[in-house]
Design a protein around this motif. Sequence first.
Motif, PDB file in Angstrom:
ATOM      1  N   LEU A   1       0.737  -1.129  -0.331  1.00 38.15           N
ATOM      2  CA  LEU A   1      -0.320   0.070  -0.157  1.00 38.15           C
ATOM      3  C   LEU A   1       0.884   1.390   0.385  1.00 38.15           C
ATOM      4  CD1 LEU A   1      -2.357  -1.350   2.417  1.00 38.15           C
ATOM      5  CD2 LEU A   1      -2.275  -1.790   1.013  1.00 38.15           C
ATOM      6  N   VAL A   2       2.234   1.104   0.464  1.00 42.40           N
ATOM      7  CA  VAL A   2       2.758   2.578   0.510  1.00 42.40           C
ATOM      8  C   VAL A   2       4.150   1.741   0.445  1.00 42.40           C
ATOM      9  CG1 VAL A   2       4.144   3.629   2.557  1.00 42.40           C
ATOM     10  CG2 VAL A   2       1.420   3.149   2.495  1.00 42.40           C
ATOM     11  N   GLU A   3       5.376   2.134  -0.030  1.00 39.20           N
ATOM     12  CA  GLU A   3       6.625   1.972  -0.429  1.00 39.20           C
ATOM     13  C   GLU A   3       7.437   2.774   1.258  1.00 39.20           C
ATOM     14  OE1 GLU A   3      11.032   2.495  -3.502  1.00 39.20           O
ATOM     15  OE2 GLU A   3       8.775   3.624  -2.921  1.00 39.20           O
ATOM     16  N   GLU A   4       7.805   1.525   1.530  1.00 40.57           N
ATOM     17  CA  GLU A   4       8.523   2.283   2.927  1.00 40.57           C
ATOM     18  C   GLU A   4      10.733   2.415   2.668  1.00 40.57           C
ATOM     19  OE1 GLU A   4       7.335   0.271   6.392  1.00 40.57           O
ATOM     20  OE2 GLU A   4       5.347   0.392   5.248  1.00 40.57           O
ATOM     21  N   TYR A   5      11.186   2.958   3.003  1.00 42.65           N
ATOM     22  CA  TYR A   5      12.076   3.809   2.469  1.00 42.65           C
ATOM     23  C   TYR A   5      13.568   4.012   3.435  1.00 42.65           C
ATOM     24  CZ  TYR A   5      16.570   4.181  -0.041  1.00 42.65           C
ATOM     25  OH  TYR A   5      17.499   4.579  -0.802  1.00 42.65           O
ATOM     26  N   LEU A   6      13.992   2.854   4.059  1.00 48.17           N
ATOM     27  CA  LEU A   6      14.787   3.750   5.372  1.00 48.17           C
ATOM     28  C   LEU A   6      13.468   3.664   6.065  1.00 48.17           C
ATOM     29  CD1 LEU A   6      18.255   4.952   3.590  1.00 48.17           C
ATOM     30  CD2 LEU A   6      17.519   2.794   4.360  1.00 48.17           C
ATOM     31  N   CYS A   7      12.836   2.962   6.822  1.00 49.19           N
ATOM     32  CA  CYS A   7      11.738   4.112   7.504  1.00 49.19           C
ATOM     33  C   CYS A   7      12.359   3.495   8.694  1.00 49.19           C
ATOM     34  CB  CYS A   7       9.974   3.756   7.132  1.00 49.19           C
ATOM     35  SG  CYS A   7       9.177   4.775   6.139  1.00 49.19           S
ATOM     36  N   GLU A   8      13.104   2.238   9.337  1.00 53.06           N
ATOM     37  CA  GLU A   8      13.219   1.597   9.798  1.00 53.06           C
ATOM     38  C   GLU A   8      13.832   2.133  11.344  1.00 53.06           C
ATOM     39  OE1 GLU A   8      14.447   0.485   7.642  1.00 53.06           O
ATOM     40  OE2 GLU A   8      12.912  -1.498   7.243  1.00 53.06           O
ATOM     41  N   ASP A   9      14.468   3.245  10.902  1.00 51.85           N
ATOM     42  CA  ASP A   9      14.669   4.052  11.864  1.00 51.85           C
ATOM     43  C   ASP A   9      15.000   5.750  11.751  1.00 51.85           C
ATOM     44  OD1 ASP A   9      16.575   4.377  10.198  1.00 51.85           O
ATOM     45  OD2 ASP A   9      18.392   4.474  10.842  1.00 51.85           O
ATOM     46  N   ALA A  10      14.076   5.911  11.137  1.00 50.83           N
ATOM     47  CA  ALA A  10      14.180   7.274  10.672  1.00 50.83           C
ATOM     48  C   ALA A  10      13.443   8.010  11.568  1.00 50.83           C
ATOM     49  CB  ALA A  10      12.963   7.353   9.663  1.00 50.83           C
ATOM     50  N   GLU A  11      13.711   9.698  11.780  1.00 52.37           N
ATOM     51  CA  GLU A  11      13.295  10.439  12.896  1.00 52.37           C
ATOM     52  C   GLU A  11      12.294  11.044  12.723  1.00 52.37           C
ATOM     53  OE1 GLU A  11      16.419  12.311  14.597  1.00 52.37           O
ATOM     54  OE2 GLU A  11      16.783  10.628  15.794  1.00 52.37           O
TER      55      GLU A  11
END
Lengths: 383, 305, 89
Positions: free
Chosen positions: A251-261
């Motif tokens: 639904l959403v392309e997540e890129y480098l979200c794991e540790d993102a602020e």
Amino acid sequence: MIMIDTGDRIAAKAAQMARPEFIAAYPITPQTVIVEKTADYVESGELDAEYIRVESEHSAMTAVIGAAVTGVRTFTATSSHGLALMHEMLHWAAYSRLPIVMVNVNRALGPGWNIWADQSDSLAQRDTGWVQFYCASCQEIFDTIIQAYRLAEMEDVQVPVMVNFDAFVLSHTSMPVEVPDQSDIDAFLPPYRALWKIDPDDPITCFNMLPQSEFGALRKDLHDAHGRVKELIPGIASEWKERFGSYHGGLVEEYLCEDAEYIIVAMGALGAEARVAVEELRREGMKAGLARVRLFRPFPNEVFRRLARNRTFIVVDRNVSIGSGGGVYSELKSGLYGFANAPVHGFIAGLGGKDLTFGEMCEMVRKVADGRAADVEWWGLEE
Amino acid sequence: MAVKNLPREELVRPGSGGCPGCPSSLALRVTLKALGKNTVFAIPACCAVVCLGAYPKTAFDVPVVSIAFEASAAAASGLAAGLKRLGKQDTNVVVWAGDGGTYDIGLQALSGAVERETDFIYICYNNEMYSNTGIQRSGATPYGAWTTTTWTGKTEQKKDMPAILRAHGLPYMATAVPGYPEDLFRKVRKAMSIRGSKYIEILAPCPPGWRFPMDKTVEMSKLAVDTGAWALYEYENGQLNFNLKSKSILEKKTEPKPIEEYLKLQGRFAHLFKPDRNEQVLDEIQQRSLADWERFRKQVECGVA
Amino acid sequence: MKMQVKAVISRPADGVMGKTGAWRDFRPELDSSKCIKCLLCWIFCPDGCIKRADDDSVSIDYVYCKGCGICANECPKQAITMKREGMGE
């Protein structure tokens, strides 16, 4: 096979390989190439379909509805003013539960005349009951059109799907695209089998008067189908990845979200630009990520509620709902309310195709991080 | 064909939503007797949608796609193409629309469908107003007629819709009235026998809209023909052919009755008779009608339509 | 027809607007002795409420007849007369 071509021609190729039996379309810049190329496919025999060159977009959608009730797979494409003219029939298609697939090339609405990228055209159609995808590359255009048919035609979905991509930035920009063999596409997307259809041997009446007592239940049924759409898309995207290798997110392309602020939220080609911005910000040491919205209707609230913990969202909207603000910004905020307290900043930017670079997006994020940004800003208007 | 020989088959169920004395319901029954079961209808917003009744029931025993007001001819385009894909080219694709959906809001889609030579029959039942919404003026409302948006009488002439259709070069068009069912039946059958776009326009005297007693629907439609207010004709191969009483009026074998005899029975023209006769408007209507017939005669004589 | 989803799909039925005979103020009454089986009442009934028998005799469907009176107006033999409902003979 690798095909290097523009978004429009890739969209036409995908439409051809989906084997629709009926196309009705009306030309409008910058969708014209799709109308032309699909007509060429039909005339050359590369696509076995009826093709009606209608006299307006309103008639394009109506003719597609008329063909769809006979139980055949259908396709059309439009943009901007054409989509606006279809508005009434978009409701008709969705509430008729016809699995029509349409490409919309996102273009600004006049006045004044402007043929460039702007998502206000399709955002204005968000309440018509259509599923709306937004693409960020030509590969994604191809993959999404085929997947859209698979989704739309599922027995417990039966909802029309609009595949959107940006005027010129994608429609007229060539990129390499991996095009699978027709037999593999056919295996992924079997022939359409309508659940019901017009047939003189079975004299049904479609779409007659609907009394108050029944009206709400039929509207809710469509709403519930949108709920199932959110559950089904990740599976369809994963199956595609297994079969063909390409994947653009669920639904959403997540890129480098794991540790993102800081998470940039964008839709369409701006999402691809934002990816570059995220990499630039990471080089500067800032923990940035990207959440590119592939699906605007139904809106993936659940994804953003999951992402919201200890994050600040920076939404870049290439669209505006006058009197309200950016479309994605408003959806995101209302979806998070009561679930998460993540700050959400909105930037309305790039309207009418005004160029918006990754550098500017980096500046938006820095401005938010420094506490200099208002809740909502119109970007890039200063002289 | 004699009335006795018209098919017994009924394809509209009793207890539909039509008003008592409805000319559209009457004409529809006759039309469906000609079309038979192998027929698909596209019906835009109009009185016939009320006749259909509400979900989950329908009064029609042939498939119907109800569609938006301006959209019926475009829907028929899609239906015809879809049925062709299914190998069902022999199925009649028929639009059943009012004059609002034909003369006005649906004109663009109709023009497009006919220009594309869509294989279908477009039937306009013309009650000369927006009747379903409550008797508002349409492009088919005649000069002088009261409606709820022309309280003192319409000040413009109706448009010549059949001529607009003929200008598209379609293979067949015809006019009809409910009072001559055998003529209507024959014209529908004729239209079915021809490939391409066919247009039939049926005058539909509407008791509540025109303000006359509901038992006079058939009589009123015949009077329209007798007075020359309505002409029965067909158009085929570039030629106009007049039928029944209209033929003898055209050939000057019969004088049309004074048009007043038709107008004075309709409440929508009552203001032309009381409290005082409006001689000027009555004369204008009569002279216009006679001029229409002169034009018809010239068209037939010169072989132009 | 298998329906997984709810769409506005309707099926044929008598009396979609109920028993429309209730709309009637006047009822058509047929004097069969005057009938010449011309069938004009049958073809001119907007609602198909004049029933045509195999021998072309006619009868009236009072369940759905809306009482417009076209049949009486068009009968060349005055075999049908309109009588006010509820007034008896």
